[in-house]
Structure formats: C-alpha cells, structure tokens
Design an enzyme around this catalytic site. Structure first.
Site, PDB file in Angstrom:
ATOM      1  N   TRP A  83       0.834  -1.217   0.000  1.00  0.00           N
ATOM      2  CA  TRP A  83       0.000   0.000   0.000  1.00  0.00           C
ATOM      3  C   TRP A  83       0.865   1.261   0.000  1.00  0.00           C
ATOM      4  CZ3 TRP A  83      -1.808   2.749   4.936  1.00  0.00           C
ATOM      5  CH2 TRP A  83      -0.903   2.566   5.986  1.00  0.00           C
ATOM      6  N   ASP A  84       2.154   1.091   0.266  1.00  0.00           N
ATOM      7  CA  ASP A  84       3.096   2.208   0.259  1.00  0.00           C
ATOM      8  C   ASP A  84       2.923   3.037  -1.019  1.00  0.00           C
ATOM      9  OD1 ASP A  84       3.927   0.056   1.914  1.00  0.00           O
ATOM     10  OD2 ASP A  84       5.986   0.767   1.959  1.00  0.00           O
TER      11      ASP A  84
ATOM     12  N   GLU B 220       0.621  -3.084  12.566  1.00  0.00           N
ATOM     13  CA  GLU B 220       0.724  -4.543  12.411  1.00  0.00           C
ATOM     14  C   GLU B 220       1.032  -5.280  13.715  1.00  0.00           C
ATOM     15  OE1 GLU B 220       3.687  -4.460   9.322  1.00  0.00           O
ATOM     16  OE2 GLU B 220       2.157  -4.751   7.764  1.00  0.00           O
TER      17      GLU B 220
ATOM     18  N   LYS C 285       2.666   0.010  16.294  1.00  0.00           N
ATOM     19  CA  LYS C 285       3.859   0.033  15.450  1.00  0.00           C
ATOM     20  C   LYS C 285       3.986   1.349  14.685  1.00  0.00           C
ATOM     21  CE  LYS C 285       5.960  -2.395  11.556  1.00  0.00           C
ATOM     22  NZ  LYS C 285       5.843  -3.490  10.601  1.00  0.00           N
TER      23      LYS C 285
HETATM   24  O1  IFM Z   1       3.629  -1.529   4.000  1.00  0.00           O
HETATM   25  C1  IFM Z   1       4.523  -1.507   5.060  1.00  0.00           C
HETATM   26  C2  IFM Z   1       3.771  -1.811   6.318  1.00  0.00           C
HETATM   27  O2  IFM Z   1       2.784  -0.839   6.564  1.00  0.00           O
HETATM   28  C3  IFM Z   1       4.718  -1.861   7.479  1.00  0.00           C
HETATM   29  N1  IFM Z   1       5.750  -2.835   7.261  1.00  0.00           N
HETATM   30  C4  IFM Z   1       6.519  -2.578   6.041  1.00  0.00           C
HETATM   31  C5  IFM Z   1       5.630  -2.496   4.826  1.00  0.00           C
HETATM   32  C6  IFM Z   1       6.452  -2.163   3.581  1.00  0.00           C
HETATM   33  O3  IFM Z   1       6.991  -0.883   3.683  1.00  0.00           O
END
Ligand code: IFM
Length: 682
Positions: free
Chosen positions: A310-311, A452, A532
């Site tokens: 989703w980045d 997460e 997080k």
């Molecule tokens: O998409 C992110 C997630 O929100 C957090 N962990 C890393 C992923 C990739 O950047």
C-alpha cells in the site's frame, strides 16, 4: 553545503550496507546498490531488476532477480587506502568514487541511463603511482541472493563484447548482461561464470564501458530480446558513446527536476534531504513499462520480496500525481491489470470480488506468506496475519484511484478498468463484512490495520473507513460501523482502550532480544496500547474533511507517545497530522526523519530473523507529502487548489510546481504569504 550532493569521506568497510542504500542509482528498470565496485555479494552488492521475479528450488519465497554485476572492477594489490571519497550527484544520478591507494589512484563514475533504461555506464580512470598496476573489470556472476540461487545455465563469454547469460529457475526467463568498452589491449579472463577484462596499466588510463541488460520477460520490459540471440540484437541497437549517453541521461534528469524540484529557502539541511528523497522516487519509477509498479524497497535489493505494498498508493502517489501524472497513471494501471490476481486471492479465501495481495508481485500474485517473520529464539517461522487479514489494501487502491482521477481529471480511467476495480473491491468488502442479527451496520471483524503489532482485531478504524469509502463510492447504501470515541479520541479497534497502557520504554524494556519481533500474539506490544505505526492518524490524514483541528490535536497527543514508529511509514503521518493543528514545530523533526531515512541509515533491518534492510521510498514520498500538503497546506477543492500554510520557522519559503488537470502551477509559500500561479499548459 551542496544541496545536490551526498558525499562520504573516508573508507569504512562497516558502512557497506548503509552505503549500499545511501548511494543507490537506478532508472526504474534496474537499481544498483551503492556498494563499491570491488565489493561482492558478502557486502550486498546487487543489481536488481524491476518486475522480474523468481522462486528458487526448495525456497518458499519468490523475490526479484539480482543479475550479474556489470560494474565490477578492482585494482590488484593496490596497497593501503590513503584517502577515499564516495559521492552521489542527486541532480544527475551520477555516482562517483575516488580512492587513493598506495600504488594508484582509482576514479570511477557510473550511472543507470535514464535515456535508455537497459544500459548502465561506467568510466574508470587509473593513475598508477608505480611502474605498473593491473585493473580487472567485468561482469561478476556470483550475485547476492536472499532466497536464491535464481540464475541457471550461466554462461560467460569473452571477446570484443563480453557477456554473461543465464535463465531464471522458475519461469526460464532469459537474462543477459553484455558489455563493450572503448579500449583495446586487454586480456579476457573467464572464471566461475564471470568474465573480466584485465588491463596492465603503466600510465594514466581511462576506459569507458557500456553495459546492456536484457531480461526476456515478455511485456514487462520493452526493448528486451526474448531469446539470447535477441539480446545480442538489442545490444547492437543501443547506439552511442559513453559521453553521448551521459549527456542524454543528464538531459532526462534535468527535465524530471523541472517538473518536480521543491525549493526550501533558508534551510540547506532540509533541502538536501528533500532533494535526496525525490531523487530516490525518480530513480525507481517504472516509466519504461506499462505493467509495473514500485516495490516497498524500491530497487535496492530483494527484501520484502520486491513486492508492491500500500506504500505506493498512499505514500508515493501524491508525488507522482503532482509531478508526473503519466507515471501516476502507470501505478494505477498496474492494479487494474493485476486484478485477476486479486480476484484469485478473494476466491481462495471464499470471498467475492478483488482482495489485492498484501505483497504484490508480477501479475498481482501474492508474495506474502502465512509465516512472514522468523522467531529469533526458536528460529521457526511465526504465523502472521498480514496476508489474510490486512484487508485495507483493496480500499487503499480505490482511494488512490479516486484521488488520481479527481486530481488529474482523467475520468477515462474509470472506463479503462477503474470502475471494474472499484466494484470488485466493493464486492470483496460486501462478502467480507459481518452484520449482527438485528443491526444495520456492517462490521469488519478479524483484521489487521496499518498497526501490524495488533493482529486479528475487530473493527480497526482505518480499515472500516477505507471499506466505507469503497462500498459507498457510488451512493451511500451501506453503513459501516464507526469506532468508539472516548473524550474525542478514536479507538483504534474494538477493545484497544482496555489494553494495558504501558509506556513505550516499559514495553521496550520487556524485550529479551534486540531483534525480537514486537507483534503477533506473543510479541511485547500485542497486549498493550503500544502501536507500530500511525493508524488512527493515517486514517485522519486520508479523510481530513471528517475531522476538526481539535480532533487532530487530541488524537495526535494520545497516539504519538504510544507509537513505536517501527515503520518508516509512520513519522510522515504524524507530521501531516501536526500541521493540521498548526504545530509545524512538531512536524519539522518528523519531516527530517522521513526525508533522511536512507541518508542516515541505521533503520530497522530485521523483523525477527528476516532481513528487511533496503531503501525506504514510502518515507521519501511521505517527506514530499509533508512539505506540499503539510507545510504548504496544498489542497484540492474540486476544480481549484487552495493553500493553508504551516511553515516551520527553519524554512523561509517553499516553492514548487504541480501539474493539476493538465496545467502547470507554481506554488509559493512564505512565512506571511501564499500564492498559486498558473505557469502554462504542460
Ligand atoms: O507496507 C509496510 C507496512 O505498513 C509496514 N511494514 C513494512 C511495509 C512495507 O513498507
């Protein structure tokens, strides 16, 4: 301070990994880590191709393919290092190093050609300080892999053109790296499927090398031969000398900056960091292809399986929408074209519609596994729920599509798959939703939100809001449950307020291992309110019209101290949030943190025992969002743009161009003024 150069003085082998990220060059087709030319796989030297994935024999994870390193070069027995400088010119994407050894001075310049993306170019100069030195340069096949090996049937060939060809294991994709140079008088050496030219040098000497990379992955990379013979033909079609290529490459970069450079007057530190962030975004944009997007770690290697998260939609989209709408469209098209993968995934879980991959690879295939973290104590894979429960991904894509269409005015996107995508995502949410007997509101139980560390929670506020958008895009027919409010604070998910309210320090002190994973049901954060990354704040920033200044302020002060910022996606959401209630002083350090993520290095490189190091494009995109939407307060009001600045005291003024609905505007904000000037049609 030169705000267009990243320079590191002095030689330190320990910096190899951070420098690999810091000095990365790329052109959307290939990324080359900023490791020194003499480095090999033990120092994570890597040339990573966009969109070419492989699953090696007996490995569970698919990852992008690292190709043989055509930039390999070293001087044999050069003696001690007397001085060393590494430099990245972020205006032109040219990397250079000068190393003075006891017996010679070595200068190397290299770039990933933006004008012809399957060529990379290198100029090596050696000034001997003794009677004779030996330079060995060529193509090193012993590549760094995390879950490899991926290259089979490696074949190294010498001659006027030297080359290494191979095929990938899983899909038999032909890969070749070929090189020609402008010098003669060398000996060719092939060893262990690598090939080198060896020059004996007794006076100042320069060799210019043009390296052509081909990956016969039909449809992914244009101009790339399907067969090895085809590769040679493609090689022949790459015309031009090193100097001509450098000129063409530099001209492309100049054009990119013309439409994207942001001037931060009075603050060189911020300016360099922002230039650097935008440099990274430019270096990884897949302008050459119609069916690629951008991986969470860009082109800096194989971590996060080279997958698109989703980045892209939430953190990178604004930059491309404002500065290169045609690239933004490609990113949307990637999701439209990979809808089959999302439909397949929904079906796999017994749902309707499109459930997009949490870690999307070629064709929308899900790269995320059910065991995505390895426990540091037992060294066993741990069951994680990112793949099956992080359902906000489908709505994030809908959100980006709607923003893109609204900003660019490109309503044709709806006919070219956009409407089908929105409807399929809505179908997914309808089939995934739960409605209690006698109630009218839809709920989304058992999900993972952006935070997460709390898996399998009910009614995550972010998820419910993004599902609501998707379900109600056309007309408001569905009522999705809103989260509980306590004194104006939005509860992140059902029962969050009842969790232990321990401080970040307390929770951190409970760790028994520095790489221990904080999430999953046995992690230190799970039973506490420590999160997080921005979750409620991320939702508020995506839908600012739903909230007042006071809402932002209250929620910011509640959630920020409870946030570990364990993801580089976090700081920018808090910075944007702080600007919404006029606190540029809170936003500014978070802006620097986002923009400097890969300049400073040293970020989290492990999730349990899984290596997650690499560059942080979302953080770079977040830095751009802070400056444009936060500090300048740029906002779209239907057919026009407005500004509501919140400028930190460190910055005198901000000036940047945007392309809005086919027209170019110059935005200027000072401590007391703000203006939007139409420049011309694009
Ligand atoms: O998409 C992110 C997630 O929100 C957090 N962990 C890393 C992923 C990739 O950047």
């Amino acid at each position: 301070m030169d705000v267009w150069k990243v320079i590191s003085e002095g030689y330190n082998e320990q910096d190899a990994v951070d420098c690999g990220n810091r000095f990365l060059i790329g052109n959307g087709f290939v990324g080359i880590r900023g490791t020194l030319e003499e480095y090999r796989k033990d120092k994570q030297a890597a040339c990573t191709l966009a969109g070419v994935y492989d699953k090696a024999e007996n490995q569970t994870w698919r990852e992008p393919v690292n190709i043989p390193n055509g930039f390999y070069a070293h001087i044999e027995n050069p003696g001690e290092i007397e001085s060393h400088t590494q430099c990245l010119d972020i205006k032109t994407g040219v990397h250079s190093r000068i190393t003075e050894y006891k017996r010679a001075v070595l200068t190397i310049e290299r770039f990933a050609n933006m004008a012809c993306v399957n060529t990379i170019c290198q100029k090596i100069t050696v000034i001997p300080k003794c009677a004779e030195v030996t330079l060995k340069c060529g193509i090193d096949s012993d590549v760094w892999d995390i879950n490899g090996p991926h290259l089979m049937d490696l074949r190294a060939q010498g001659g006027e053109v030297i080359s290494v060809s191979a095929r990938t294991y899983e899909q038999d994709i032909p890969i070749s790296v070929s090189e020609r140079c402008d010098q003669t008088g060398y000996e060719t050496v092939t060893e262990n499927n690598s090939v080198y030219r060896v020059f004996k040098i007794s006076e100042p000497f320069t060799v210019k090398r043009i390296i052509v990379i081909n990956a016969g992955n039909e449809g992914v990379h244009e101009n790339c031969g399907e067969t090895l013979e085809g590769h040679t033909a493609v090689y022949e079609s790459v015309a031009g000398t090193y100097d001509e290529m450098l000129e063409a490459h530099t001209a492309v970069w100049a054009k990119l900056w013309e439409n994207s450079a942001v001037i931060l007057k009075g603050d060189d530190e911020a300016q360099l960091a922002l230039n650097y962030s935008l440099y990274h975004l430019h270096s990884i944009a897949p302008r050459h292809a119609d069916n690629l997007s951008i991986a969470a770690r860009g082109l800096s290697g194989q971590t996060y399986k080279g997958a698109v998260f989703w980045d892209t939609e939430i953190f990178l989209m604004p930059f491309f929408m404002y500065t290169e709408p045609e690239t933004a469209k490609k990113l949307i098209n990637y999701r439209i074209k990979t809808i089959d993968g999302a439909m397949k995934k929904a079906e796999e879980y017994g749902f309707k519609g499109a459930f997009y991959a949490w870690e999307s690879q070629d064709g929308g295939a899900e790269g995320c596994t059910d065991f995505n973290v390895i426990d540091v104590f037992t060294e066993r894979p741990v069951r994680t729920s990112f793949r099956d429960k992080q359902i906000h991904i489908s709505g994030d894509i809908v959100y980006a599509l709607l923003k893109y269409a609204r900003w660019t005015g490109d309503n044709k996107i709806f006919d070219y798959g956009g409407i089908d995508l929105i409807c399929a995502c809505a179908d997914f949410y309808k089939s995934r939703a739960y409605c209690r007997v006698g109630e009218k509101e839809l709920e989304f139980p058992d999900v993972v939100g952006p935070d997460e560390y709390h898996e399998r929670v009910d009614n995550n506020a972010f998820t419910n809001r993004i599902a609501d958008l998707t379900l109600n895009y056309a007309k408001n027919r569905y009522k999705v449950r809103k989260p509980r409010l306590r004194d104006g604070i939005i509860e992140q998910f059902d029962g969050y307020f009842d969790l232990e309210d321990a401080s970040l320090e307390t929770v951190r002190s409970r760790l028994k291992h520095k790489r221990e994973y904080w999430g999953t049901q046995s992690g230190v954060a799970f039973a506490t309110q420590i999160i997080k990354q921005a979750d409620v704040l991320a939702m508020m920033n995506l839908f600012p019209e739903d909230y007042t200044k006071e809402d932002f302020e209250k929620n910011w002060f509640y959630y920020e101290p409870r946030t570990e910022h364990g993801s580089s996606l976090s700081a920018c959401m808090y910075a944007l949030g702080a600007c919404r209630f006029g606190r540029a002083d809170l936003a500014y350090p978070m802006f620097l943190k986002s923009a400097r993520a890969d300049l400073d290095g040293g970020g989290k490189s492990w999730a349990g025992n899984v290596f997650i190091g690499g560059t942080h494009p979302a953080s770079a995109g977040g830095a751009y969002m802070i400056v444009t939407q936060g500090f300048a307060g740029l906002k779209q009001e239907d057919n026009s743009l407005t500004l509501n600045p919140c400028l930190p005291k460190e910055i005198e003024s901000i000036e940047f161009p945007v392309i809005f609905r086919g027209e170019k505007y110059k935005i200027k904000v000072t401590q007391n003024t703000s203006e939007i000037e139409r420049v011309n049609n694009v």
